[in-house]
Design an enzyme around this catalytic site. Structure first.
Site, short mmCIF file in Angstrom:
data_model
loop_
_atom_site.label_atom_id
_atom_site.label_comp_id
_atom_site.label_asym_id
_atom_site.label_seq_id
_atom_site.Cartn_x
_atom_site.Cartn_y
_atom_site.Cartn_z
N PHE A 158 1.11 -0.96 0.03
CA PHE A 158 -0.40 0.33 -0.01
C PHE A 158 0.70 1.00 0.04
O PHE A 158 1.55 1.48 1.01
CB PHE A 158 -1.01 -0.17 1.45
CG PHE A 158 -1.77 1.24 1.16
CD1 PHE A 158 -3.14 0.88 0.40
CD2 PHE A 158 -1.92 2.06 1.70
CE1 PHE A 158 -4.00 2.32 0.31
CE2 PHE A 158 -2.62 3.73 1.73
CZ PHE A 158 -3.39 3.19 0.41
N ASP A 197 9.16 2.24 1.19
CA ASP A 197 7.99 2.85 2.09
C ASP A 197 8.06 3.12 3.53
O ASP A 197 7.94 1.67 4.15
CB ASP A 197 6.84 2.92 1.16
CG ASP A 197 5.72 3.57 1.61
OD1 ASP A 197 5.83 3.96 2.80
OD2 ASP A 197 4.36 3.49 1.60
N LYS A 244 3.26 9.64 8.90
CA LYS A 244 2.26 9.69 9.80
C LYS A 244 3.27 10.21 10.92
O LYS A 244 2.78 11.64 11.15
CB LYS A 244 1.83 7.62 10.25
CG LYS A 244 1.01 7.41 8.70
CD LYS A 244 0.55 5.76 9.18
CE LYS A 244 -0.04 5.25 8.06
NZ LYS A 244 -1.18 5.48 7.97
C1 LIG Z 1 3.12 2.30 4.04
C2 LIG Z 1 2.37 3.27 3.37
N1 LIG Z 1 2.94 4.12 2.18
C3 LIG Z 1 1.66 5.24 1.66
C4 LIG Z 1 0.60 5.35 2.39
C5 LIG Z 1 -0.32 6.78 2.25
O1 LIG Z 1 0.26 7.82 3.41
P1 LIG Z 1 -1.28 9.09 3.31
O2 LIG Z 1 -2.22 8.70 3.66
O3 LIG Z 1 -0.60 9.70 4.24
O4 LIG Z 1 -0.87 9.41 2.07
C6 LIG Z 1 0.40 4.87 3.29
C7 LIG Z 1 -0.89 4.68 4.02
O5 LIG Z 1 -1.66 4.11 5.37
C8 LIG Z 1 0.89 3.58 3.79
O6 LIG Z 1 0.62 2.63 5.05
#
Ligand SMILES: Cc1ncc(COP(=O)(O)O)c(C=O)c1O
Length: 393
Positions: free
Chosen positions: A134, A219, A248
């Site tokens: 994700f 990520d 986050k």
């Molecule tokens: C691993 C990861 N990357 C990217 C994102 C996307 O982040 P955002 O919702 O702040 O755009 C998330 C969101 O849950 C995530 O868990």
């Protein structure tokens, strides 16, 4: 306004793109939420992992108030101390890279994908990502997210994305070619169900990227800033990325994202190629600095590692008691409980008893306690969870 009146405002004026729990939250403090009906909720999934050092951490609140009285926003035409300071603190706690600031995890990943293309030669346009990943909801990050359910109704995706099974080295080897600009992977998949990368897998990605002149992007939007007991999950693996993204936990509750790139790779991001109006403004960076200082001053990395083991042991005991639990997957305070049935109702029942947890992928319950949590609070959470599982049988 009453609870019902507020919910009606949402029904009438807010787009219904979230499945919301029927509570109006009016206050957050440490590991607790308080709703408009006077209920106190033990929050074991604070702000989808944003409030990682607890709700309204006093140091973050103090830094925000102080900064708000001096300078809220200054555009990136100028320099400002909080942004420079935050970049330094992050760089020193990671691989010595340089930072670009934005406002969310998806934006950080967008920046990473663009930088990978900018830094590599023109024929390199492909991105390899892992099934179950994700990476966000923008078009590029949704295209990077290798889960068909997130693509439904939104096709065609951006071209160039190639998906491989997670933790499968052979599949990765056969997907590689001269056309690959980057591999983007979460060291521990969060929304995908707390799937933990093997060390050999991340090492193989590093090797293949090096052999093929491709960029390795980690990520760390969810894993970053201490959730695993290390500043960044990659530090558990001894495999350094070229680019890393985070978001986050970084702002302690305010919207911030960051991409860090090695000095060599960062040099390819020149004026005109990428930008963000709000990115890295004085207010959010002051919060980021306070988050890092709080983690260090309160020894929260160690607490995370210790509590992580504690909650894991407790959950393993529950597994012996409740056949609904198939397995526990966890690193630090990133905990997944694989059920052999749907978890949605269990989340609702826990909330009724004052415990907030989350369910992802239908059958994986997630506990992501604040890093400031105590053993007592974990015990309380486990007790409620145990009761709910018992009543469910
Ligand atoms: C691993 C990861 N990357 C990217 C994102 C996307 O982040 P955002 O919702 O702040 O755009 C998330 C969101 O849950 C995530 O868990």
């Amino acid at each position: 306004m009453t609870t019902q009146e507020i919910i009606e405002l949402f029904n009438k004026y807010v787009i219904a793109n979230y499945g919301r729990l029927p509570r109006v939250i009016v206050k957050g403090e440490g590991c607790y939420l308080f709703d408009s009906e006077g209920n106190k909720i033990l929050d074991m999934f604070p702000g989808w992992a944003v409030s990682a050092i607890g709700h309204c951490h006093p140091k973050v609140v103090e830094a925000l108030c102080k900064q708000a009285g001096e300078l809220l926003h200054i555009d990136n035409t100028f320099y400002s101390e909080p942004q420079g300071k935050l970049a330094k603190l992050l760089s020193e706690r990671a691989f010595g890279g340089k930072c670009f600031f934005c406002n969310s995890g998806a934006e950080a990943n967008e920046a990473a994908l663009k930088l990978a293309r900018l830094h590599t030669s023109q024929e390199k346009y492909k991105f390899i990502t892992a099934e179950g990943s994700f990476h966000g909801r923008t078009f590029a990050t949704m295209s990077a997210t290798a889960q068909p359910k997130h693509h439904e109704g939104l096709l065609p995706l951006l071209p160039g994305f190639v998906y491989v099974p997670f933790n499968d080295i052979a599949a990765l080897e056969s997907a590689f070619s001269d056309e690959v600009a980057a591999v983007m992977v979460e060291p521990i998949q969060g929304e995908g169900g707390i799937n933990i990368a093997d060390k050999e897998y991340l090492q193989a990605i590093r090797r293949l990227c090096d052999e093929n002149g491709a960029i390795l992007i980690f990520d760390e939007v969810t894993t970053g800033l201490g959730r695993t007991g290390k500043w960044f999950a990659y530090q558990l693996y001894d495999v350094e990325p070229d680019i890393m993204t985070m978001a986050k936990a970084l702002g302690g509750g305010v919207a911030i994202g960051a991409m860090m790139a090695s000095e060599e790779v960062a040099a390819s991001l020149v004026p005109g190629k990428h930008a963000s109006t709000f990115g890295g403004n004085a207010l959010v960076c002051a919060a980021g600095v306070a988050v890092i200082e709080a983690i260090e001053e309160e020894n929260l990395l160690q607490n995370t590692a210790e509590l992580g083991q504690y909650i894991k042991d407790k959950l393993e005991q529950l597994k012996q008691k409740h056949s609904i639990i198939e397995s526990i997957r966890s690193v630090g305070l990133m905990v997944g409980i694989q059920l052999n049935t749907s978890g949605a109702e269990i989340v609702n029942k826990c909330l009724e008893k004052g415990l907030r947890i989350n369910c992802t992928q239908g059958t994986v319950l997630r506990f992501m306690p604040p890093m400031i949590a105590t053993k007592d609070q974990i015990d309380q959470a486990i007790e409620i969870f145990d009761t709910v599982l018992q009543e469910n049988e």
